[in-house]
Write an enzyme that holds these catalytic residues in place. Structure first.
Site, PDB file in Angstrom:
ATOM      1  N   TYR A  85       0.685  -1.002  -0.093  1.00  0.00           N
ATOM      2  CA  TYR A  85      -0.311   0.259  -0.049  1.00  0.00           C
ATOM      3  C   TYR A  85       0.767   0.808  -0.276  1.00  0.00           C
ATOM      4  O   TYR A  85       0.459   1.892  -0.952  1.00  0.00           O
ATOM      5  CB  TYR A  85      -1.109   0.074   1.271  1.00  0.00           C
ATOM      6  N   LYS A  93       0.801   3.961  -3.034  1.00  0.00           N
ATOM      7  CA  LYS A  93       0.621   5.097  -2.541  1.00  0.00           C
ATOM      8  C   LYS A  93       1.422   6.501  -2.812  1.00  0.00           C
ATOM      9  O   LYS A  93       1.557   7.502  -2.482  1.00  0.00           O
ATOM     10  CB  LYS A  93       0.146   5.863  -1.088  1.00  0.00           C
TER      11      LYS A  93
HETATM   12  P1  NAP Z   1     -13.185   1.994   0.770  1.00  0.00           P
HETATM   13  O1  NAP Z   1     -14.275   2.702   2.022  1.00  0.00           O
HETATM   14  O2  NAP Z   1     -12.903   0.947   0.970  1.00  0.00           O
HETATM   15  O3  NAP Z   1     -14.380   2.956  -0.793  1.00  0.00           O
HETATM   16  C1  NAP Z   1     -13.274   2.653  -2.029  1.00  0.00           C
HETATM   17  C2  NAP Z   1     -14.259   2.057  -2.951  1.00  0.00           C
HETATM   18  O4  NAP Z   1     -12.878   1.889  -4.235  1.00  0.00           O
HETATM   19  C3  NAP Z   1     -15.250   1.544  -3.354  1.00  0.00           C
HETATM   20  O5  NAP Z   1     -16.377   1.691  -3.106  1.00  0.00           O
HETATM   21  C4  NAP Z   1     -14.570  -0.237  -4.072  1.00  0.00           C
HETATM   22  O6  NAP Z   1     -15.504  -0.774  -4.362  1.00  0.00           O
HETATM   23  C5  NAP Z   1     -14.046   0.794  -4.811  1.00  0.00           C
HETATM   24  N1  NAP Z   1     -13.182  -0.340  -5.901  1.00  0.00           N
HETATM   25  C6  NAP Z   1     -11.510  -0.762  -5.371  1.00  0.00           C
HETATM   26  N2  NAP Z   1     -11.060  -1.246  -6.022  1.00  0.00           N
HETATM   27  C7  NAP Z   1     -11.859  -0.675  -7.024  1.00  0.00           C
HETATM   28  C8  NAP Z   1     -11.506  -1.018  -8.323  1.00  0.00           C
HETATM   29  N3  NAP Z   1     -10.952  -1.769  -8.745  1.00  0.00           N
HETATM   30  N4  NAP Z   1     -11.971   0.072  -9.243  1.00  0.00           N
HETATM   31  C9  NAP Z   1     -12.736   0.988  -9.618  1.00  0.00           C
HETATM   32  N5  NAP Z   1     -13.346   0.997  -7.876  1.00  0.00           N
HETATM   33  C10 NAP Z   1     -13.025   0.288  -7.792  1.00  0.00           C
HETATM   34  O7  NAP Z   1     -11.887   3.451   0.508  1.00  0.00           O
HETATM   35  P2  NAP Z   1     -12.266   4.856   1.791  1.00  0.00           P
HETATM   36  O8  NAP Z   1     -11.494   4.472   2.805  1.00  0.00           O
HETATM   37  O9  NAP Z   1     -13.335   5.700   0.789  1.00  0.00           O
HETATM   38  O10 NAP Z   1     -10.620   5.292   0.726  1.00  0.00           O
HETATM   39  C11 NAP Z   1     -10.926   6.173  -0.453  1.00  0.00           C
HETATM   40  C12 NAP Z   1      -9.128   6.132  -0.808  1.00  0.00           C
HETATM   41  O11 NAP Z   1      -8.095   7.255   0.113  1.00  0.00           O
HETATM   42  C13 NAP Z   1      -8.561   4.624  -1.263  1.00  0.00           C
HETATM   43  O12 NAP Z   1      -7.579   5.054  -2.486  1.00  0.00           O
HETATM   44  C14 NAP Z   1      -7.780   4.457  -0.480  1.00  0.00           C
HETATM   45  O13 NAP Z   1      -6.681   3.908  -0.493  1.00  0.00           O
HETATM   46  C15 NAP Z   1      -7.714   6.773   0.597  1.00  0.00           C
HETATM   47  N6  NAP Z   1      -7.363   6.760   1.750  1.00  0.00           N
HETATM   48  C16 NAP Z   1      -7.476   6.187   2.708  1.00  0.00           C
HETATM   49  C17 NAP Z   1      -7.639   6.567   3.619  1.00  0.00           C
HETATM   50  C18 NAP Z   1      -8.623   5.766   4.940  1.00  0.00           C
HETATM   51  O14 NAP Z   1      -8.060   6.158   6.626  1.00  0.00           O
HETATM   52  N7  NAP Z   1     -10.040   5.398   5.200  1.00  0.00           N
HETATM   53  C19 NAP Z   1      -6.977   6.664   4.385  1.00  0.00           C
HETATM   54  C20 NAP Z   1      -5.958   7.354   3.435  1.00  0.00           C
HETATM   55  C21 NAP Z   1      -5.954   6.744   2.395  1.00  0.00           C
HETATM   56  P3  NAP Z   1     -15.944  -2.084  -3.319  1.00  0.00           P
HETATM   57  O15 NAP Z   1     -16.834  -1.407  -2.401  1.00  0.00           O
HETATM   58  O16 NAP Z   1     -17.240  -2.996  -4.314  1.00  0.00           O
HETATM   59  O17 NAP Z   1     -14.860  -2.440  -3.165  1.00  0.00           O
END
Ligand code: NAP
Length: 248
Positions: free
Chosen positions: A156, A160
């Protein structure tokens, strides 16, 4: 309204941070195309948006960002349907955590494929249209883990950190065409992705955050609106940390 009549694409927009960014964009006057892998959640999300924002156009594309042909086909379709593409938010992302000694090549590759190659694929597909328009905004969702690293997240963190290098390079390529490319690096944000973490681990994380709390999806969506709007015209190649001071 800061994004009146813009056309925005948000990947991974049916849940979590991407859903909130889509919602904020709609409330600021943008039309939105959500690209996500889950047909059921994607459809539910856009039905909700259509109800909440009846004056805006909102569509769902079932698309895996790591599949070049599918993304290209869908982005072409979005362009012909809406007539332009102003903003792309590369938000789709996954984790497959494991210590290096236990991590399989497949766990490593899958995370790179979606988080980093997926960002490349979507940028490549939209930039053709943005260059033709001589305007555009690309916002790549990285992570503070890509800046400071984290045990158990080599895959990861590499993906990133890669997104940050990619963002800075593309910003240099596209600045003369009036296309700004920036990254947002969230800290720990309350979503399904962080929901699966152990409660004791979460308490430890909160101790490391000067603001003393996890972030919310709204905290990230506000920065995305700023980077998509005219308020950030002279900002490109930047990485904005939204982490309550965690990675100072
Ligand atoms: P999340 O709740 O897991 O949502 C991610 C979304 O991306 C889900 O709708 C998922 O679909 C979709 N997805 C996964 N694989 C995909 C693909 N191959 N093509 C298209 N869509 C896809 O994640 P989140 O926490 O909102 O995170 C969103 C972004 O922020 C990510 O890039 C993550 O790395 C980044 N981020 C998050 C955090 C945090 O603390 N949450 C911190 C830093 C960065 P499914 O539901 O079907 O899996």
């Amino acid at each position: 309204m800061k994004l009146k009549d813009k056309v925005s694409i948000v990947t991974g927009g049916s849940r979590g941070i991407g859903r909130e960014i889509s919602r904020f964009f709609l409330s600021e006057g943008s039309d939105v195309a959500v690209m996500d892998v889950s047909e059921k959640e994607g459809t539910e999300t856009i039905n909700f948006f259509k109800h909440e924002y009846p004056d805006r156009k909102v569509v769902f594309y079932n698309s895996d960002v790591s599949d070049f042909d599918s993304v290209e086909k869908n982005i072409n379709d979005i362009y012909y349907q809406f007539g332009r593409i102003d903003v792309l938010v590369n938000n789709a992302g996954i984790t497959k955590d494991n210590l290096l000694l236990r991590m399989s090549p497949d766990e490593f590759r899958k995370v790179i494929d979606i988080n980093l190659t997926g960002t490349f694929i979507c940028c490549k597909a939209v930039s053709r249209y943005m260059v033709k328009q001589k305007s555009g905004r690309i916002i790549n969702i990285s992570s503070v883990i890509g800046i400071r690293g984290n045990a158990g997240q080599c895959n990861y963190a590499a993906s990133k950190a890669g997104v940050i290098g990619f963002t800075k390079s593309l910003a240099r390529e596209l600045a003369s065409r009036n296309i700004n490319v920036n990254a947002i690096a969230p800290g720990f944000i309350k979503t399904d992705m962080t929901e699966k973490l152990d409660a004791r681990y979460k308490d430890k994380i909160i101790e490391m955050i000067p603001s003393g709390r996890l972030g919310t999806t709204q905290d990230v969506a506000k920065a995305a609106v700023f980077l998509a709007s005219g308020y950030s015209d002279y900002i490109t190649g930047s990485v904005i940390k939204i982490d309550g001071g965690m990675a100072i």
